[in-house]
Design a protein around this motif. Structure first.
Motif, short mmCIF file in Angstrom:
data_model
loop_
_atom_site.label_atom_id
_atom_site.label_comp_id
_atom_site.label_asym_id
_atom_site.label_seq_id
_atom_site.Cartn_x
_atom_site.Cartn_y
_atom_site.Cartn_z
N ALA A 66 0.74 -1.08 -0.18
CA ALA A 66 -0.18 0.03 -0.09
C ALA A 66 0.78 1.38 0.04
CB ALA A 66 -0.85 -0.06 1.23
N LEU A 67 1.72 1.26 0.66
CA LEU A 67 2.85 2.46 0.91
C LEU A 67 3.55 2.46 -0.55
CD1 LEU A 67 4.18 1.83 4.29
CD2 LEU A 67 2.89 3.80 3.83
N GLY A 68 3.78 1.21 -1.09
CA GLY A 68 4.45 1.39 -2.60
C GLY A 68 3.57 2.00 -3.34
N ILE A 69 2.25 1.66 -3.44
CA ILE A 69 1.17 2.40 -4.26
C ILE A 69 1.26 3.99 -3.85
CG2 ILE A 69 -1.40 2.81 -4.36
CD1 ILE A 69 -1.61 -0.15 -3.69
N ALA A 70 1.24 4.26 -2.61
CA ALA A 70 1.38 5.85 -2.25
C ALA A 70 2.52 6.37 -2.95
CB ALA A 70 1.46 5.88 -0.91
N VAL A 71 3.70 5.81 -2.98
CA VAL A 71 4.99 6.53 -3.69
C VAL A 71 4.76 6.32 -5.10
CG1 VAL A 71 7.49 6.00 -4.17
CG2 VAL A 71 6.60 5.57 -1.99
N LEU A 72 4.05 5.33 -5.68
CA LEU A 72 3.80 5.46 -6.97
C LEU A 72 2.80 6.39 -7.38
CD1 LEU A 72 3.64 1.58 -8.05
CD2 LEU A 72 5.18 3.34 -8.91
N ALA A 73 1.86 6.84 -6.52
CA ALA A 73 0.78 7.65 -6.78
C ALA A 73 1.49 9.07 -6.58
CB ALA A 73 -0.28 7.83 -5.70
N TYR A 74 2.50 9.48 -5.69
CA TYR A 74 3.12 10.66 -5.65
C TYR A 74 4.06 11.11 -7.02
CZ TYR A 74 2.03 11.71 -0.63
OH TYR A 74 1.65 11.95 0.60
N GLY A 75 4.55 10.03 -7.42
CA GLY A 75 5.50 10.11 -8.61
C GLY A 75 4.69 10.37 -9.75
N TYR A 76 3.47 9.57 -9.96
CA TYR A 76 2.51 9.75 -10.95
C TYR A 76 1.93 11.23 -11.07
CZ TYR A 76 -1.13 8.77 -14.63
OH TYR A 76 -1.79 8.91 -15.79
N ALA A 77 1.48 11.75 -9.88
CA ALA A 77 0.78 13.12 -9.71
C ALA A 77 1.88 13.97 -10.30
CB ALA A 77 0.27 13.23 -8.52
N LYS A 78 3.03 13.89 -9.72
CA LYS A 78 3.98 14.73 -10.00
C LYS A 78 4.16 14.91 -11.47
CE LYS A 78 7.33 17.55 -8.53
NZ LYS A 78 6.99 18.99 -7.96
N ARG A 79 4.61 13.83 -12.02
CA ARG A 79 4.99 13.89 -13.51
C ARG A 79 3.73 14.35 -14.31
NH1 ARG A 79 6.53 8.64 -12.31
NH2 ARG A 79 4.80 7.82 -13.28
N ASN A 80 2.58 14.15 -14.17
CA ASN A 80 1.58 14.36 -14.86
C ASN A 80 0.76 15.52 -14.33
OD1 ASN A 80 0.89 12.28 -17.15
ND2 ASN A 80 1.44 11.02 -14.95
N SER A 81 1.66 16.41 -13.64
CA SER A 81 0.67 17.57 -12.96
C SER A 81 0.53 18.67 -13.91
CB SER A 81 1.66 18.23 -11.90
OG SER A 81 2.84 18.66 -12.34
N GLY A 82 1.34 18.50 -15.08
CA GLY A 82 1.07 19.68 -16.26
C GLY A 82 0.45 18.93 -17.41
N ASN A 83 -0.06 17.72 -17.24
CA ASN A 83 -0.61 16.87 -18.36
C ASN A 83 -2.10 17.69 -18.70
OD1 ASN A 83 -1.70 15.17 -20.13
ND2 ASN A 83 -0.90 13.32 -19.21
N ARG A 84 -2.40 18.06 -19.93
CA ARG A 84 -3.62 18.77 -20.33
C ARG A 84 -4.62 17.55 -20.47
NH1 ARG A 84 -3.33 23.97 -20.77
NH2 ARG A 84 -5.23 24.28 -21.75
N ALA A 85 -4.29 16.41 -20.35
CA ALA A 85 -5.36 15.54 -20.61
C ALA A 85 -6.07 15.18 -19.37
CB ALA A 85 -4.43 13.72 -20.76
N TYR A 86 -5.56 15.72 -18.34
CA TYR A 86 -6.47 15.89 -16.96
C TYR A 86 -7.23 17.04 -16.98
CZ TYR A 86 -4.09 11.25 -16.10
OH TYR A 86 -3.47 10.24 -16.17
N SER A 87 -8.55 17.03 -17.00
CA SER A 87 -9.26 18.51 -17.05
C SER A 87 -8.88 19.00 -15.88
CB SER A 87 -10.53 18.15 -17.06
OG SER A 87 -10.91 17.33 -17.91
#
Length: 308
Positions: A66-87
């Motif tokens: 679960a903590l691993g999922i949390a780490v991946l979530a932080y990474g994913y959110a950070k990498r895609n924070s400027g991605n315009r595909a997410y409204s």
């Protein structure tokens, strides 16, 4: 006439929490610690025959996941924070991770309860001495992990309450909170395991080992449900009533604009989006409404619509 905040080509939709990077770093360190301890506890649980210790170890293994999922979530959110595909940006990725880990936690609590019940009916011999030592080490690791994580989700939560009277429990980082809850749940099962092992060794209460497994599973299930409920409300865009009430109050003050429709929902740990539809008197523009709503600083993405 619709007026949306920052309607520029380079308009950013980054609604990550203010302590996003710091929380991600803390969580990574805790994952490493948890994995090491989990391997030791599961091995020792099998070797000593203790259900309480085995339950604690398997419990920890799901937390490492679960903590691993949390780490991946932080990474994913950070990498895609400027991605315009997410409204509305990726501020909710943490809620999704929190919900997923709560679901895993619920399944684990069921597994522990079933295995403990079987052990209660068919008792097995347990090496209480060795198992107790491992359980104590496990508890120490949990305490260190909890201290490492507690600085993340809670400091900035307090800070928000301090600067604005509309602070709300959902303002904390639920991804961080789920990581913290996992570690606390681990600490609890470690304490229960130590109690059961000591009672088994000095009082001969062999039945207490599986009973503690069952009690631990019930507490874990309750925590899991609470976390699932809170993260689901964010994922389903539940209205943030505190912010919605503030918007209603401000618009009612002037009497020249009537609220036709209002949507307020969470798009990140500290960010809200709002769509405000108003019937306004002549001369009251969308810009006028925007200026009036400036004090509502939880709203990071505001769309104003004038309806006839």
């Amino acid at each position: 006439m619709t007026n949306s905040k920052n309607q520029t080509p380079g308009h950013e939709h980054s609604f990550l929490g203010s302590s996003h990077d710091e929380n991600a770093r803390r969580t990574k360190s805790v994952v490493v610690l948890t994995v090491i301890m989990m391997v030791a506890e599961i091995a020792a649980g099998y070797a000593t025959g203790s259900m309480a210790l085995l339950a604690d170890g398997f419990h920890m293994s799901t937390h490492a996941g679960a903590l691993g999922i949390a780490v991946l979530a932080y990474g994913y959110a950070k990498r895609n924070s400027g991605n315009r595909a997410y409204s509305f940006g990726t501020g909710k990725v943490g809620e999704l991770a929190g919900f997923a880990s709560a679901l895993v936690l619920a399944l684990v609590s069921l597994g522990i309860a079933i295995e403990s019940a079987l052990r209660l009916v068919h008792p097995t011999t347990v090496d209480f001495g060795q198992a107790t030592i491992i359980a104590v080490v496990g508890l120490l690791v949990n305490i260190i992990s909890a201290v490492m994580l507690s600085g993340g989700g809670h400091e900035h939560h307090q800070h928000r309450h301090g600067h604005h009277h509309h602070g709300h429990s959902h303002g904390s980082d639920n991804n961080m909170r789920s990581a913290y809850v996992h570690v606390l749940a681990d600490a609890l099962t470690s304490i229960l395991a130590i109690g059961a092992l000591l009672a088994g060794r000095y009082l001969g209460w062999v039945w207490l080992d599986p009973v503690m497994g069952i009690i631990g599973s019930v507490v874990i299930a309750r925590w899991s449900w609470t976390l699932m409920r809170d993260t689901a409300s964010v994922l389903l865009d539940r209205t943030d009533e505190h912010v919605a009430d503030e918007i209603r109050e401000i618009l009612a003050l002037h009497g020249d604009a009537e609220l036709a429709d209002l949507h307020v929902w969470q798009i990140g740990p500290e960010a809200r989006a709002a769509i405000v539809s108003v019937r306004a008197d002549t001369g009251v523009t969308a810009e006028t409404i925007r200026e009036r709503l400036e004090p509502v600083h939880e709203v990071m993405h505001l769309t104003i619509e004038a309806v006839s």
